[in-house]
Motif scaffolding. Structure first.
Motif, PDB file in Angstrom:
ATOM      1  N   PHE A  33       0.838  -1.198   0.000  1.00 42.70           N
ATOM      2  CA  PHE A  33       0.000   0.000   0.000  1.00 42.70           C
ATOM      3  C   PHE A  33       0.870   1.245   0.000  1.00 42.70           C
ATOM      4  CE2 PHE A  33      -2.829  -3.304   1.347  1.00 42.70           C
ATOM      5  CZ  PHE A  33      -4.008  -2.978   0.691  1.00 42.70           C
ATOM      6  N   GLY A  34       0.474   2.210  -0.784  1.00 43.73           N
ATOM      7  CA  GLY A  34       1.245   3.443  -0.884  1.00 43.73           C
ATOM      8  C   GLY A  34       2.224   3.391  -2.045  1.00 43.73           C
ATOM      9  N   PHE A  93     -11.344  -7.267   4.792  1.00 40.67           N
ATOM     10  CA  PHE A  93     -11.688  -5.944   5.329  1.00 40.67           C
ATOM     11  C   PHE A  93     -11.230  -5.789   6.777  1.00 40.67           C
ATOM     12  CE2 PHE A  93     -14.606  -2.945   7.380  1.00 40.67           C
ATOM     13  CZ  PHE A  93     -14.588  -1.894   6.484  1.00 40.67           C
ATOM     14  N   GLU A 145      -5.908   0.056   3.213  1.00 43.92           N
ATOM     15  CA  GLU A 145      -5.556  -1.339   3.495  1.00 43.92           C
ATOM     16  C   GLU A 145      -6.750  -2.252   3.719  1.00 43.92           C
ATOM     17  OE1 GLU A 145      -3.017  -0.145   6.712  1.00 43.92           O
ATOM     18  OE2 GLU A 145      -1.296  -1.019   5.691  1.00 43.92           O
ATOM     19  N   LYS A 146      -7.926  -1.676   3.739  1.00 50.16           N
ATOM     20  CA  LYS A 146      -9.122  -2.490   3.924  1.00 50.16           C
ATOM     21  C   LYS A 146      -9.620  -3.052   2.590  1.00 50.16           C
ATOM     22  CE  LYS A 146     -11.590   0.794   5.971  1.00 50.16           C
ATOM     23  NZ  LYS A 146     -10.692   1.960   5.987  1.00 50.16           N
ATOM     24  N   ARG A 151      -2.864  12.473   2.453  1.00 48.98           N
ATOM     25  CA  ARG A 151      -2.964  11.434   1.432  1.00 48.98           C
ATOM     26  C   ARG A 151      -3.126  12.119   0.077  1.00 48.98           C
ATOM     27  NH1 ARG A 151      -7.257   7.041   2.608  1.00 48.98           N
ATOM     28  NH2 ARG A 151      -8.752   8.599   1.950  1.00 48.98           N
ATOM     29  N   MET A 169      -4.090   2.753  -1.407  1.00 53.79           N
ATOM     30  CA  MET A 169      -3.803   3.398  -0.135  1.00 53.79           C
ATOM     31  C   MET A 169      -4.583   2.781   1.023  1.00 53.79           C
ATOM     32  SD  MET A 169      -1.614   5.791  -0.667  1.00 53.79           S
ATOM     33  CE  MET A 169      -1.638   6.964   0.671  1.00 53.79           C
ATOM     34  N   GLU A 182       1.798   6.832   7.387  1.00 51.94           N
ATOM     35  CA  GLU A 182       1.424   6.830   5.978  1.00 51.94           C
ATOM     36  C   GLU A 182      -0.035   6.554   5.619  1.00 51.94           C
ATOM     37  OE1 GLU A 182       3.772   5.328   3.024  1.00 51.94           O
ATOM     38  OE2 GLU A 182       5.252   6.879   3.362  1.00 51.94           O
ATOM     39  N   GLN A 183      -0.446   5.294   5.778  1.00 52.28           N
ATOM     40  CA  GLN A 183      -1.800   4.987   5.333  1.00 52.28           C
ATOM     41  C   GLN A 183      -2.854   5.566   6.266  1.00 52.28           C
ATOM     42  OE1 GLN A 183       0.350   2.008   5.273  1.00 52.28           O
ATOM     43  NE2 GLN A 183       0.881   2.757   3.249  1.00 52.28           N
ATOM     44  N   PRO A 191     -12.401   2.801  -2.434  1.00 49.37           N
ATOM     45  CA  PRO A 191     -11.658   3.757  -3.267  1.00 49.37           C
ATOM     46  C   PRO A 191     -12.341   4.108  -4.594  1.00 49.37           C
ATOM     47  CG  PRO A 191     -10.175   2.096  -2.406  1.00 49.37           C
ATOM     48  CD  PRO A 191     -11.564   1.669  -2.028  1.00 49.37           C
ATOM     49  N   LYS A 201      -5.762  -6.042   7.892  1.00 43.61           N
ATOM     50  CA  LYS A 201      -5.006  -5.268   6.917  1.00 43.61           C
ATOM     51  C   LYS A 201      -4.122  -6.113   6.002  1.00 43.61           C
ATOM     52  CE  LYS A 201      -4.840  -0.980   9.448  1.00 43.61           C
ATOM     53  NZ  LYS A 201      -4.070  -0.093  10.297  1.00 43.61           N
ATOM     54  N   ILE A 233       1.202  12.239   0.136  1.00 43.57           N
ATOM     55  CA  ILE A 233       1.625  10.860  -0.052  1.00 43.57           C
ATOM     56  C   ILE A 233       1.114  10.273  -1.366  1.00 43.57           C
ATOM     57  CG2 ILE A 233       1.424   8.546   0.921  1.00 43.57           C
ATOM     58  CD1 ILE A 233       1.366  10.176   3.662  1.00 43.57           C
ATOM     59  N   ARG A 234      -0.102  10.600  -1.733  1.00 40.11           N
ATOM     60  CA  ARG A 234      -0.586  10.079  -3.007  1.00 40.11           C
ATOM     61  C   ARG A 234      -0.625  11.198  -4.045  1.00 40.11           C
ATOM     62  NH1 ARG A 234      -5.949   6.495  -3.249  1.00 40.11           N
ATOM     63  NH2 ARG A 234      -6.926   8.488  -2.832  1.00 40.11           N
TER      64      ARG A 234
END
Lengths: 172, 388
Positions: free
Chosen positions: A54-55, A113, A69-70, B158, A67, B132-133, A136, A116, B180-181
């Protein structure tokens, strides 16, 4: 599996095949190298899932950076290519596009969900489809390890619980 | 109200105040949480009074029309995995103004939903990139219209500014960096304008996705470096204008996918890895009078189908002559090289970059095009750099 056994046989052969003179450190070093080579070649043969970073990782379909994590999905082909997605609808659109034929797909995975980054096989996962789930790309789908977990999380709210086969039909 | 005044808490002050009142807040640190403004009030901070959410709470919720908040500071609003906690949350309102506010270490800083005519200006928003996240967006708008966001300074979040289902809005003169994004992220937002913003050193630049009628003018996209980074990502964008922007030192200046009817004019592309990657899924776009200077590759594409038009651009890699001295090159310029096509399919061949064999291949391809799309060309390239 067969490949792996073959590999072991090979290593065994090399280990026993040495002449009495070859007990020098030079020889054992060589064995280690061969060992590594064999192990390496075996590793690169298998098609495996990869953890989502992630990221850093991009959604293959919408190009957004993952981004949250779920959420997240992964599709592994039989040749070992891994495609990552940020949301269930991106995965489905990719699957429908025909870029990878269903027969070439080895695994289809989705992020748990509640845990992570943990990847679940879509066939065993249970899904909640609800307005209160903000994903997202707006699919409003969250994945859980079992139906009980999904029911518990939904907690009598207006979410509906589905299997993967049902989700495939519902999500646009 | 203030520490040594008759009223020492904002909560109390809000309850005592009548519709249309102004509450003046004197300097100090206030540990107040879940404040709700449900009538038309003006909150005016003097000497930057600080509200501390102790990493646990949402601080301020605005749920009334024409509320004005200015001159306050907020620190450490809480984090929640399920709810989008914010330092300032605005829900179901009209004409709310938030200005001259400083927000530090928030999950979401300003979160606006279902509101019209919101004004957000001259704010400083600084997130903590350590987590971060766990960081949300700086300015987040969802289902809004006619918003005006200007002169804000945002970093460490973010997405610096995030728009989802936002229409008829303006984003101007903001400075978004080290997010970050994305510096700015647009989704499903039609008929918006953004201009004179600077987006520098963000994780992956700016993303404009699934939108129509977006105007992007005079923005700076700079320093978005990284394996999968770009200055501007356009995904499924139609009928939009991208003019007079500067794309400097990005891995990819503009990455276009599934976009059509865009006007890309008078932009500067300088010192990027790729100035533009235009995927074959794009059609009917016009690229006119842009400057391409010092990019490793000018145009990359993934197919042979070209339905876009390039005309009157300046390419520093153009090798033709202008014998009739009309300021235009006499032969067309093909901005996509064979090698850039190869890399698109097999990224590891980048190893051979600037090698003799690659130069040779490119020359041969230019003489007798085989793999590069023959139609991807500028018929009338200009000889001198355009004044933009």
């Amino acid at each position: 599996m067969l490949l792996q056994q073959l590999g072991w046989l090979l290593v065994y052969g090399i280990l026993n095949g040495g002449t009495p003179k070859s007990k020098s450190s030079n020889m054992s070093l060589r064995i280690v190298y061969i060992w590594l080579l064999v192990a390496g070649s075996l590793l690169s043969c298998s098609a495996q899932q990869e953890p989502i970073i992630f990221g850093t990782d991009l959604c293959h379909f919408c190009k957004m950076t993952l981004m949250d994590e779920k959420f997240g999905c992964e599709l592994v082909t039989k040749k070992g290519k891994v495609f990552k997605f940020d949301d269930v609808n991106c995965l489905l659109r990719f699957m429908r596009s025909g870029a990878v034929a269903p027969k070439d797909t080895k695994e289809t995975l989705v992020v748990n969900f509640e845990k992570k980054g943990e990847l679940l096989a879509v066939s065993t996962a249970s899904f909640i489809y609800a307005d209160y789930i903000l994903t997202p790309m707006g699919s409003r789908v969250a994945a859980f390890s079992a139906k009980e977990a999904a029911v518990k999380f939904n907690n009598n709210r207006d979410g509906k619980i589905y299997t993967w086969e049902e989700i495939k039909k519902i999500v646009p | 109200m203030g520490k040594n005044q008759t009223i020492t808490s904002l909560n109390k002050a809000i309850q005592l105040a009548k519709e249309g009142d102004t509450i003046r807040i004197l300097p100090g640190v206030y540990k107040e949480k879940n404040l709700v403004i449900n009538k038309r009030l003006t909150l005016l901070g003097e000497g930057s009074p600080l509200f501390d959410g102790e990493n646990k709470y949402e601080i301020l919720l605005i749920n009334a029309n024409k509320v004005e908040v200015s001159g306050l500071s907020f620190d450490r609003s809480g984090y929640s995995a399920m709810n989008d906690f914010a330092a300032i949350k605005v829900i179901d309102t009209d004409s709310v103004t938030i200005s001259n506010v400083q927000i530090f270490n928030a999950y979401f800083a300003i979160h606006v939903s279902n509101s019209t005519r919101t004004q957000i200006h001259d704010n400083d928003i600084i997130g903590s990139p350590a987590s971060e996240q766990m960081t949300g967006n700086g300015i987040h708008l969802w289902k809004c219209s006619q918003a005006h966001i200007y002169n804000n300074n945002i970093r460490g979040h973010r997405d610096g500014i995030y728009f989802e289902f936002v229409t008829d809005s303006k984003i101007e003169k903001n400075f978004s960096r080290k997010n970050i994004r994305y510096g700015l992220h647009f989704m499903f937002s039609n008929s918006d304008y953004y201009g004179h913003n600077k987006f520098i050193d963000n994780g992956a630049g700016v993303a404009v996705m699934y939108s129509k009628n977006v105007t992007m003018l005079n923005n700076w996209f700079q320093q978005n470096w990284g394996a999968s980074s770009y200055g501007l990502l356009l995904k499924d964008i139609t009928d939009s204008h991208i003019e007079k922007n500067k794309f400097i030192r990005n891995t990819v200046g503009v990455l276009m996918e599934g976009s059509s009817r865009l006007q890309v004019k008078q932009n500067l592309f300088q010192a990027n890895g790729w100035a533009m990657k235009v995927q074959a899924s794009c059609d009917d776009n016009l690229f006119e009078k842009n400057n391409f200077i010092g990019n490793s590759f000018d145009i990359g594409t993934n197919g042979t189908l070209v339905l876009n038009k390039f005309t009157q651009n300046y390419w520093d890699k153009y090798e033709g002559y202008d014998l009739d001295r009309d300021g235009r090159g006499d032969i067309p310029h093909h901005p996509a090289t064979l090698y850039s096509m190869l890399i698109e399919q097999n990224p590891t061949t980048l190893l051979l970059f600037r090698s003799f064999i690659v130069t040779l291949l490119d020359k041969a391809e230019r003489a007798i095009p085989s793999l590069t799309p023959e139609l991807l060309r500028d018929e009338r390239p200009v000889m001198k750099q355009l004044l933009l």
